[in-house]
Design an enzyme around this catalytic site. Structure first.
Site, PDB file in Angstrom:
ATOM      1  N   HIS A 285       0.796  -1.306   0.038  1.00  0.00           N
ATOM      2  CA  HIS A 285      -0.304  -0.059  -0.152  1.00  0.00           C
ATOM      3  C   HIS A 285       0.390   0.699   0.263  1.00  0.00           C
ATOM      4  O   HIS A 285       1.835   1.467   1.021  1.00  0.00           O
ATOM      5  CB  HIS A 285      -0.941  -0.348   1.023  1.00  0.00           C
ATOM      6  CG  HIS A 285      -2.017   0.847   0.835  1.00  0.00           C
ATOM      7  ND1 HIS A 285      -3.417   0.664  -0.453  1.00  0.00           N
ATOM      8  CD2 HIS A 285      -2.567   2.237   1.477  1.00  0.00           C
ATOM      9  CE1 HIS A 285      -4.087   1.659   0.598  1.00  0.00           C
ATOM     10  NE2 HIS A 285      -3.520   1.849   0.400  1.00  0.00           N
ATOM     11  N   HIS A 360      -8.660   6.072  11.731  1.00  0.00           N
ATOM     12  CA  HIS A 360      -9.150   5.398  10.747  1.00  0.00           C
ATOM     13  C   HIS A 360      -8.973   4.785   9.713  1.00  0.00           C
ATOM     14  O   HIS A 360      -8.021   4.738   9.906  1.00  0.00           O
ATOM     15  CB  HIS A 360     -10.157   6.805  10.680  1.00  0.00           C
ATOM     16  CG  HIS A 360      -9.265   7.439   8.921  1.00  0.00           C
ATOM     17  ND1 HIS A 360      -8.281   8.916   9.769  1.00  0.00           N
ATOM     18  CD2 HIS A 360      -9.116   7.389   8.273  1.00  0.00           C
ATOM     19  CE1 HIS A 360      -8.037   9.576   9.248  1.00  0.00           C
ATOM     20  NE2 HIS A 360      -7.707   8.326   7.435  1.00  0.00           N
TER      21      HIS A 360
HETATM   22 FE   LIG Z   1      -7.277   8.478   5.833  1.00  0.00          FE
END
Ligand SMILES: [Fe+2]
Length: 412
Positions: A285, A360
């Site tokens: 990623h 998050h």
């Molecule tokens: Fe983010």
């Protein structure tokens, strides 16, 4: 912008006589040279040649540029704001991009507004900072003193501080003009790390100068079917004592604002289409900075475009959970399916607010579900700010009130 453009009629030497075409036996009247420059006289600038004295004002009155009040995101929560609920279809015909935009989020560095517009705007000049307006849907012609743009879905239009311009939505399209306006209190530019020391976009940048569209200009009143002598009003947003330190004034001009016969320099508005952003991908990623497209003081603008995703045999294509502890992260979901947000209610026209101070990441099940994906068909525009964002009138109006609980669903 760092690279030089010249358009229309300019004299061979700066700060020298430049005259209208001569009459019989008479020399023509002088044009009025204006230097529009950033950071005093110490950064990018352009020279514009006007038919009229650019400081002329026939009158001035106060203007309130919408409801710019804000409230803190308190108690601190991630939020989902549904921008497509902001404008009723019946109001679009009479709404314009300048006076109709509604404040979603803002702080002392940047304001994010949204508008669905069908009416031409008045002449407008933002004296507070540069604007970067993203066209979500629809088409418009934008007329500026530097020249005109035809903008459409996926275009960013970067408009330097104090550029007089107006927005004219095209009515013939199936979608009305939907615009996401990012107003800086500073300048907006390509990321510094992608620029050479002299300002050229480098090889590792995800776009280059060929992808940037300068204005088609110069543009004069008669080129748009109007008269040079037409009086005009210019709505000016400026530093003031209103909410967010913003004030508004209307200046009356005794002539048409499109009176620039030529200009040259490195400061001018330009357009860039998100489809020309070449995504940077990897085996595992890649962090959000690879998606960065522009930056201003204390904020960045990124875009997530359709792309092949992480190709390590054990890769997890959606993001890991992250606490980017210095930033509030604002994502505007424009198109496609957003893999990491499956099951959260996020859809086209959604904005999420992921504030600093709270981690998050993907909604429950999204990480597992993404394994094996080869490509993501998603389009989103992200603004990350280093100072906390407060909620504007529009943000408060369309907060779904549910999003903070979306990671807690399905737990017993
Ligand atoms: Fe983010």
């Amino acid at each position: 912008m760092a690279y030089y453009q010249a358009m229309g009629s300019i004299p061979p030497k700066r700060h020298t006589q430049h005259r209208r075409p001569a009459g019989r036996g008479k020399q023509g009247e002088l044009y009025y040279e204006e230097l529009m420059g950033e950071e005093g006289f110490s950064s990018d600038s352009s020279l514009l040649y006007h038919r009229n004295i650019p400081s002329t004002i026939a009158g001035a009155r106060e203007w309130t540029p919408g409801d710019l009040s804000t409230v803190p995101n308190h108690p601190l929560q991630p939020r989902h704001l549904k921008l497509h609920d902001l404008f009723a279809a019946k109001d679009v015909k009479t709404t314009d991009v300048v006076t109709g935009r509604r404040l979603v989020l803002g702080n002392g560095d940047v304001r994010i507004s949204y508008v669905v517009a069908g009416a031409p705007s008045p002449w407008y000049r933002n004296g507070v900072g540069d604007e970067c307006v993203y066209v979500e849907r629809g088409r418009a012609r934008v007329e500026t003193v530097f020249g005109a743009f035809d903008v459409a879905e996926g275009d960013y239009l970067v408009i330097p501080r104090a550029t007089t311009h107006r927005w004219i939505p095209r009515r013939s399209t199936k979608d009305p003009l939907r615009a996401y306006a990012i107003e800086a209190n500073s300048h907006i530019s390509p990321p510094k790390r992608y620029l050479s020391k002299y300002g050229q976009l480098l090889e590792h940048a995800p776009y280059c100068e060929r992808d940037l569209r300068p204005p088609q200009g110069p543009l004069l009143a008669e080129d748009v079917g109007e008269k040079a002598s037409d009086e005009a009003e210019v709505y000016i947003k400026h530093r003031g004592n209103g909410p967010g330190g913003i004030g508004g004034t209307v200046h009356e001009l005794p002539f048409h604002p499109l009176d620039v016969v030529g200009w040259d320099g490195c400061l001018y508005p330009y357009a860039f289409n998100v489809a020309d952003f070449e995504p940077i991908t990897g085996r595992v990623h890649q962090p959000p900075p690879v998606h960065q497209v522009f930056e201003g003081w204390n904020f960045v603008i990124c875009n997530f475009v359709p792309r092949k995703v992480d190709y390590h045999p054990l890769a997890i294509p959606v993001p890991y959970y992250h606490s980017n502890v210095d930033s509030d992260e604002i994502m505007f979901y424009v198109d496609g399916d957003y893999e990491a947000r499956k099951g959260s209610g996020i859809g086209k026209g959604s904005v999420t607010v992921h504030p600093g101070g709270h981690a998050h990441g993907p909604q429950p099940g999204a990480s597992e579900a993404s394994i094996g994906a080869e490509a993501f068909d998603e389009l989103a525009v992200m603004v990350d700010t280093f100072r906390p964002l407060d909620l504007g009138e529009a943000g408060r109006a369309v907060d779904d009130g549910q999003y903070a609980g979306s990671w807690n669903r399905g737990r017993s």
